[in-house]
Motif scaffolding. Structure first.
Motif, PDB file in Angstrom:
ATOM      1  N   ALA A  60       0.834  -1.207   0.000  1.00  0.00           N
ATOM      2  CA  ALA A  60       0.000   0.000   0.000  1.00  0.00           C
ATOM      3  C   ALA A  60       0.867   1.255   0.000  1.00  0.00           C
ATOM      4  O   ALA A  60       0.531   2.243  -0.669  1.00  0.00           O
ATOM      5  CB  ALA A  60      -0.925  -0.013   1.214  1.00  0.00           C
ATOM      6  N   ARG A  61       1.991   1.217   0.705  1.00  0.00           N
ATOM      7  CA  ARG A  61       2.890   2.377   0.695  1.00  0.00           C
ATOM      8  C   ARG A  61       3.503   2.576  -0.690  1.00  0.00           C
ATOM      9  O   ARG A  61       3.675   3.713  -1.145  1.00  0.00           O
ATOM     10  CB  ARG A  61       3.971   2.201   1.751  1.00  0.00           C
ATOM     11  N   ARG A  62       3.831   1.469  -1.367  1.00  0.00           N
ATOM     12  CA  ARG A  62       4.347   1.575  -2.739  1.00  0.00           C
ATOM     13  C   ARG A  62       3.295   2.170  -3.664  1.00  0.00           C
ATOM     14  O   ARG A  62       3.594   3.004  -4.515  1.00  0.00           O
ATOM     15  CB  ARG A  62       4.758   0.202  -3.249  1.00  0.00           C
ATOM     16  N   THR A  63       2.050   1.703  -3.508  1.00  0.00           N
ATOM     17  CA  THR A  63       0.959   2.224  -4.333  1.00  0.00           C
ATOM     18  C   THR A  63       0.750   3.706  -4.070  1.00  0.00           C
ATOM     19  O   THR A  63       0.516   4.488  -4.996  1.00  0.00           O
ATOM     20  CB  THR A  63      -0.339   1.447  -4.040  1.00  0.00           C
ATOM     21  N   HIS A  64       0.851   4.107  -2.817  1.00  0.00           N
ATOM     22  CA  HIS A  64       0.689   5.525  -2.490  1.00  0.00           C
ATOM     23  C   HIS A  64       1.808   6.361  -3.103  1.00  0.00           C
ATOM     24  O   HIS A  64       1.562   7.443  -3.647  1.00  0.00           O
ATOM     25  CB  HIS A  64       0.661   5.708  -0.971  1.00  0.00           C
ATOM     26  N   ALA A  65       3.030   5.856  -3.050  1.00  0.00           N
ATOM     27  CA  ALA A  65       4.156   6.579  -3.653  1.00  0.00           C
ATOM     28  C   ALA A  65       3.993   6.688  -5.162  1.00  0.00           C
ATOM     29  O   ALA A  65       4.257   7.739  -5.757  1.00  0.00           O
ATOM     30  CB  ALA A  65       5.465   5.884  -3.303  1.00  0.00           C
ATOM     31  N   ARG A  66       3.530   5.602  -5.784  1.00  0.00           N
ATOM     32  CA  ARG A  66       3.283   5.619  -7.231  1.00  0.00           C
ATOM     33  C   ARG A  66       2.197   6.639  -7.573  1.00  0.00           C
ATOM     34  O   ARG A  66       2.328   7.427  -8.515  1.00  0.00           O
ATOM     35  CB  ARG A  66       2.851   4.216  -7.673  1.00  0.00           C
ATOM     36  N   GLY A  67       1.124   6.644  -6.788  1.00  0.00           N
ATOM     37  CA  GLY A  67       0.039   7.600  -7.016  1.00  0.00           C
ATOM     38  C   GLY A  67       0.495   9.034  -6.818  1.00  0.00           C
ATOM     39  O   GLY A  67       0.094   9.934  -7.548  1.00  0.00           O
ATOM     40  N   ALA A  68       1.357   9.254  -5.826  1.00  0.00           N
ATOM     41  CA  ALA A  68       1.860  10.605  -5.581  1.00  0.00           C
ATOM     42  C   ALA A  68       2.725  11.082  -6.738  1.00  0.00           C
ATOM     43  O   ALA A  68       2.651  12.258  -7.142  1.00  0.00           O
ATOM     44  CB  ALA A  68       2.642  10.640  -4.273  1.00  0.00           C
ATOM     45  N   MET A  69       3.533  10.191  -7.310  1.00  0.00           N
ATOM     46  CA  MET A  69       4.356  10.584  -8.458  1.00  0.00           C
ATOM     47  C   MET A  69       3.488  10.904  -9.680  1.00  0.00           C
ATOM     48  O   MET A  69       3.743  11.870 -10.404  1.00  0.00           O
ATOM     49  CB  MET A  69       5.364   9.475  -8.793  1.00  0.00           C
ATOM     50  N   ILE A  70       2.459  10.095  -9.900  1.00  0.00           N
ATOM     51  CA  ILE A  70       1.544  10.352 -11.014  1.00  0.00           C
ATOM     52  C   ILE A  70       0.821  11.675 -10.797  1.00  0.00           C
ATOM     53  O   ILE A  70       0.624  12.463 -11.731  1.00  0.00           O
ATOM     54  CB  ILE A  70       0.561   9.173 -11.176  1.00  0.00           C
ATOM     55  N   TYR A  71       0.431  11.934  -9.562  1.00  0.00           N
ATOM     56  CA  TYR A  71      -0.264  13.179  -9.220  1.00  0.00           C
ATOM     57  C   TYR A  71       0.632  14.393  -9.495  1.00  0.00           C
ATOM     58  O   TYR A  71       0.186  15.405 -10.042  1.00  0.00           O
ATOM     59  CB  TYR A  71      -0.671  13.109  -7.751  1.00  0.00           C
ATOM     60  N   MET A  72       1.910  14.282  -9.122  1.00  0.00           N
ATOM     61  CA  MET A  72       2.846  15.388  -9.381  1.00  0.00           C
ATOM     62  C   MET A  72       3.077  15.576 -10.884  1.00  0.00           C
ATOM     63  O   MET A  72       3.155  16.709 -11.368  1.00  0.00           O
ATOM     64  CB  MET A  72       4.177  15.122  -8.677  1.00  0.00           C
ATOM     65  N   LEU A  73       3.179  14.480 -11.629  1.00  0.00           N
ATOM     66  CA  LEU A  73       3.321  14.570 -13.079  1.00  0.00           C
ATOM     67  C   LEU A  73       2.121  15.290 -13.689  1.00  0.00           C
ATOM     68  O   LEU A  73       2.273  16.114 -14.601  1.00  0.00           O
ATOM     69  CB  LEU A  73       3.468  13.173 -13.680  1.00  0.00           C
ATOM     70  N   ALA A  74       0.932  14.995 -13.169  1.00  0.00           N
ATOM     71  CA  ALA A  74      -0.272  15.631 -13.691  1.00  0.00           C
ATOM     72  C   ALA A  74      -0.229  17.137 -13.481  1.00  0.00           C
ATOM     73  O   ALA A  74      -0.614  17.909 -14.368  1.00  0.00           O
ATOM     74  CB  ALA A  74      -1.505  15.031 -13.029  1.00  0.00           C
ATOM     75  N   TRP A  75       0.247  17.573 -12.319  1.00  0.00           N
ATOM     76  CA  TRP A  75       0.312  19.012 -12.082  1.00  0.00           C
ATOM     77  C   TRP A  75       1.348  19.672 -12.982  1.00  0.00           C
ATOM     78  O   TRP A  75       1.184  20.830 -13.388  1.00  0.00           O
ATOM     79  CB  TRP A  75       0.606  19.291 -10.608  1.00  0.00           C
TER      80      TRP A  75
END
Length: 143
Positions: A60-75
């Motif tokens: 779950a922590r890996r998934t959260h880190a992956r989601g955070a990177m995707i979120y930053m890319l989107a911004w």
């Protein structure tokens, strides 16, 4: 070491029966000052103390880190799209109409803005999924 030696109670012992009233709890000596030591030794039965090393939590922590990177890319994509939109509007206004170049810039900017918003949704969903898994794991323990 007990709780009373770490942080003594600011309240004194129970007052004596001064008015001849019936004591509400019977014998006051049955309720000594402080708490029994075994109360602190055992965790609550519903609490899970598996820690952050459990495989489900690590994933779950890996998934959260992956989601955070995707979120930053989107911004970043959204931040690139906005100047394109403003440039296309500026070119359209200065040329007096929507020619080929302003139209291309406008469509590119709108496409990047939409893509950035979609990517942002994916990243946010991954982060919330991971957050929910970690919270559920903390409350209910391993499966």
């Amino acid at each position: 070491m007990t709780m009373d030696t770490q942080a003594p109670s600011p309240f004194g012992p129970a007052p004596a029966n001064r008015g001849g009233y019936q004591q509400a709890y019977g014998n006051a000596s049955a309720y000594p000052q402080g708490y029994p030591a075994q109360e602190y030794a055992t965790p609550a039965p519903a609490a899970y103390s598996g820690g952050l090393r459990d495989a489900e939590v690590v994933e779950a922590r890996r998934t959260h880190a992956r989601g955070a990177m995707i979120y930053m890319l989107a911004w970043i994509v959204i931040a690139v799209a906005l100047p394109l939109l403003f440039a296309s509007l500026g070119l359209a206004i200065s040329s007096g109409g929507l020619g080929a170049t302003p139209q291309d810039l406008l469509l590119t900017g709108l496409g990047m803005l939409a893509a950035g918003m979609a990517i942002r949704g994916v990243g946010f969903s991954l982060m919330m999924k991971a957050d929910f898994l970690i919270r559920a794991h903390a409350w209910t323990g391993p499966r």
